[in-house]
Design an enzyme around this catalytic site. Structure first.
Site, PDB file in Angstrom:
ATOM      1  N   HIS A  73       0.843  -1.202   0.000  1.00 39.05           N
ATOM      2  CA  HIS A  73       0.000   0.000   0.000  1.00 39.05           C
ATOM      3  C   HIS A  73       0.871   1.242   0.000  1.00 39.05           C
ATOM      4  O   HIS A  73       1.981   1.226   0.502  1.00 39.05           O
ATOM      5  CB  HIS A  73      -0.873   0.041   1.266  1.00 39.05           C
ATOM      6  CG  HIS A  73      -1.730  -1.169   1.453  1.00 39.05           C
ATOM      7  ND1 HIS A  73      -2.181  -1.579   2.674  1.00 39.05           N
ATOM      8  CD2 HIS A  73      -2.202  -2.072   0.560  1.00 39.05           C
ATOM      9  CE1 HIS A  73      -2.908  -2.676   2.539  1.00 39.05           C
ATOM     10  NE2 HIS A  73      -2.927  -2.997   1.264  1.00 39.05           N
ATOM     11  N   TYR A 198      -7.055   3.513  10.649  1.00 37.12           N
ATOM     12  CA  TYR A 198      -6.925   3.710  12.092  1.00 37.12           C
ATOM     13  C   TYR A 198      -7.967   4.748  12.484  1.00 37.12           C
ATOM     14  O   TYR A 198      -7.968   5.843  11.921  1.00 37.12           O
ATOM     15  CB  TYR A 198      -5.537   4.249  12.449  1.00 37.12           C
ATOM     16  CG  TYR A 198      -4.407   3.262  12.229  1.00 37.12           C
ATOM     17  CD1 TYR A 198      -3.835   3.093  10.971  1.00 37.12           C
ATOM     18  CD2 TYR A 198      -3.906   2.516  13.292  1.00 37.12           C
ATOM     19  CE1 TYR A 198      -2.788   2.197  10.782  1.00 37.12           C
ATOM     20  CE2 TYR A 198      -2.861   1.621  13.112  1.00 37.12           C
ATOM     21  CZ  TYR A 198      -2.312   1.462  11.855  1.00 37.12           C
ATOM     22  OH  TYR A 198      -1.275   0.572  11.673  1.00 37.12           O
ATOM     23  N   PRO A 286       0.782  -2.496  20.430  1.00 45.67           N
ATOM     24  CA  PRO A 286       0.649  -3.021  19.061  1.00 45.67           C
ATOM     25  C   PRO A 286       0.360  -1.987  17.970  1.00 45.67           C
ATOM     26  O   PRO A 286       0.495  -2.299  16.784  1.00 45.67           O
ATOM     27  CB  PRO A 286      -0.513  -4.010  19.171  1.00 45.67           C
ATOM     28  CG  PRO A 286      -1.311  -3.537  20.341  1.00 45.67           C
ATOM     29  CD  PRO A 286      -0.329  -2.924  21.292  1.00 45.67           C
ATOM     30  N   LYS A 290       5.011  -2.906  15.329  1.00 45.18           N
ATOM     31  CA  LYS A 290       6.472  -2.836  15.248  1.00 45.18           C
ATOM     32  C   LYS A 290       7.201  -4.062  15.795  1.00 45.18           C
ATOM     33  O   LYS A 290       8.411  -4.202  15.603  1.00 45.18           O
ATOM     34  CB  LYS A 290       6.963  -1.608  16.025  1.00 45.18           C
ATOM     35  CG  LYS A 290       6.572  -0.293  15.404  1.00 45.18           C
ATOM     36  CD  LYS A 290       7.265  -0.151  14.071  1.00 45.18           C
ATOM     37  CE  LYS A 290       6.943   1.128  13.354  1.00 45.18           C
ATOM     38  NZ  LYS A 290       7.358   1.082  11.947  1.00 45.18           N
ATOM     39  N   TYR A 378       6.578   4.982  10.637  1.00 44.41           N
ATOM     40  CA  TYR A 378       5.688   3.866  10.289  1.00 44.41           C
ATOM     41  C   TYR A 378       6.360   2.954   9.262  1.00 44.41           C
ATOM     42  O   TYR A 378       6.337   1.733   9.386  1.00 44.41           O
ATOM     43  CB  TYR A 378       4.370   4.420   9.753  1.00 44.41           C
ATOM     44  CG  TYR A 378       3.239   3.411   9.689  1.00 44.41           C
ATOM     45  CD1 TYR A 378       2.237   3.414  10.651  1.00 44.41           C
ATOM     46  CD2 TYR A 378       3.154   2.474   8.662  1.00 44.41           C
ATOM     47  CE1 TYR A 378       1.185   2.502  10.598  1.00 44.41           C
ATOM     48  CE2 TYR A 378       2.123   1.558   8.597  1.00 44.41           C
ATOM     49  CZ  TYR A 378       1.136   1.584   9.571  1.00 44.41           C
ATOM     50  OH  TYR A 378       0.104   0.675   9.517  1.00 44.41           O
TER      51      TYR A 378
HETATM   52  C1  PHB Z   1      -2.546  -6.226  12.077  1.00 44.53           C
HETATM   53  O1  PHB Z   1      -2.896  -6.420  10.904  1.00 44.53           O
HETATM   54  O2  PHB Z   1      -2.577  -7.139  12.921  1.00 44.53           O
HETATM   55  C2  PHB Z   1      -2.077  -4.895  12.492  1.00 44.53           C
HETATM   56  C3  PHB Z   1      -1.987  -3.895  11.542  1.00 44.53           C
HETATM   57  C4  PHB Z   1      -1.582  -2.640  11.909  1.00 44.53           C
HETATM   58  C5  PHB Z   1      -1.265  -2.385  13.221  1.00 44.53           C
HETATM   59  C6  PHB Z   1      -1.333  -3.369  14.182  1.00 44.53           C
HETATM   60  C7  PHB Z   1      -1.748  -4.653  13.806  1.00 44.53           C
HETATM   61  O3  PHB Z   1      -0.895  -1.132  13.562  1.00 44.53           O
END
Ligand code: PHB
Ligand code: APR
Length: 388
Positions: A73, A198, A286, A290, A378
């Site tokens: 992406h 998010y 989470p 990372k 990120y």
């Molecule tokens: C996930 O797909 O499990 C996932 C994706 C992004 C994050 C945390 C977990 O920031």
């Protein structure tokens, strides 16, 4: 007594990658894993790779399945006040993006590579203990066997035996607990769009993610210690839609589970002839996914230091290991904490704190400089792969 150069406890991403990198440098290792191969290969964890992790996998011959299966992406979306905003990392970082490739697929690739190359990875090893980690010849001991090592590396996660073998007085532990957690689902449903979302919402954080073109992964913020049984599937889907402000594609659930949130760092990451790597030494919350990337960054530093030691007898890299890794660990901890605090609803926060949080997110969504900070972190801080 059996001998190896490097004894590794734990066959997660850290242990397997370390063994793989050491083999490429001509260094022997043995990995002792408590669980079965099928268990480690099926364990569902996060699924985002930093650009440095992608480079590492490609450079070391592990890029084939990733090239076929990973989703790439340009950026992410952030939802605030019901409005979705796209943040284009590719534009902001001069070409970097987001790679979605499940951690258990990486583990499968690593296990296949190690075992295919005749690597010594032993599964279902219960009761492993560490002995004489301060002496010149530390040992891994288990019921029925002993392995003498030059060095031991604890890659056995937060609950492992390695960190617990260090006298408590020799470690400083830093902890943050959270009063909230993530309730996650994995469902047989095509992701409703390409990019992750998010969401900051008054009812709490939500995240839309994916594992493949056929699998949706999504999370809602819940109370720490929440029982997933309190969230029937329909209720969870409805809550996701409400917080994300979209209509996700629905399908049968393959998994529903609570991810605890924790921030933790153990310093230093070495005691005598024992080194700690990955979750054994540090956990980040989470948000931003990372964990595996940070584990890879540790073992890249360690593999290079060990190669130098065996090549030139020079211990400088080993002596610098902890400090080198901790500099990155704290930067990644900072970023993961920042993203977590930016997006979650903290029940202890009053209106003042909530206003500040809203203003900070508004600022990020308006400011090119703030978005660059987000994009750089990120997609991943620079990872030195020299000599790997
Ligand atoms: C996930 O797909 O499990 C996932 C994706 C992004 C994050 C945390 C977990 O920031
Ligand atoms: N003896 C042998 N193996 C052990 C022991 C033990 N006493 N205790 C734990 N293990 C094994 C676990 O079964 C697991 O396979 O160590 C491994 C640790 O793997 P991870 O927890 O995945 O930790 P790490 O390799 O550091 O990976 C870091 O991956 O799993 C994620 O959340 C984690 O994202 C983080 C990243």
């Amino acid at each position: 007594m059996k001998r190896t150069q490097i004894g590794i406890v734990g066959a997660g991403p850290a242990g397997l990658m370390l063994s793989h990198l050491l083999a490429r440098a001509g260094i022997d290792s043995t990995v002792l894993e408590r669980r079965s191969r099928s268990w480690i290969e099926a364990r569902v964890r996060a699924g985002l790779l930093e650009h440095g992790s992608v480079d590492l996998l490609e450079r070391t011959g592990l890029g084939t399945r990733m090239a076929a299966l990973a989703l790439r992406h340009r950026g992410i979306e952030i939802s605030s006040g019901g409005q979705r905003h796209h943040i284009d990392f590719t534009e902001m970082t001069g070409g970097r993006g987001v790679t979605v490739y499940a951690q258990h697929e990486v583990v499968k690739d690593l296990a296949t590579a190690r075992l295919g190359a005749g690597g010594d990875v032993r599964f279902e090893m219960e009761g492993v203990r560490l002995e004489d980690i301060e002496g010149p010849e530390p040992r891994l001991v288990w019921p029925g066997g002993t392995l003498a090592c030059d060095f031991i590396v604890g890659c056995d996660g937060y609950h492992g035996v390695s960190r617990a073998s260090i006298p408590p007085s020799a470690l400083t532990l830093f902890h943050r607990e959270f009063s909230y957690a993530w309730l996650g689902l994995l469902a047989e449903a095509p992701p409703f769009q390409d990019e992750l979302i998010y969401a900051r919402h008054e009812a709490g954080f939500a995240l839309f993610s994916m594992r493949s073109p056929a699998l949706t992964r999504a999370y809602v913020q819940c109370r720490a210690g929440e029982d997933p049984e309190n969230w029937p599937a329909e209720m969870l889907w409805d809550e996701l839609d409400r917080r994300l402000g979209v209509r996700l594609n629905r399908g049968p659930l393959l998994l529903k589970s609570v991810t605890p949130m924790r921030a933790f760092v153990a310093e230093p990451m070495r005691y005598g002839r024992l080194f700690l790597a990955g979750d054994a030494a540090h956990i980040v919350p989470p948000t931003g996914a990372k964990g595996m990337n940070l584990a890879f960054a540790d073992v890249v530093v360690l593999a290079r230091a060990l190669a130098r030691y065996y090549r030139d007898g020079d211990e400088a890299g080993l002596d610098a290991y902890s400090e080198t890794c901790l500099a990155r660990v704290w930067k990644v901890q900072r970023f993961s904490m920042w993203m977590t605090r930016l997006l979650h609803r903290d029940p202890a926060h009053d209106e003042f704190e909530q206003r500040l949080q809203g203003a900070e997110l508004d600022y990020v969504l308006d400011s090119h400089a703030a978005q660059r900070m987000l994009a750089e972190n990120y997609t991943g801080l620079p990872l030195d792969l020299e000599g790997v």
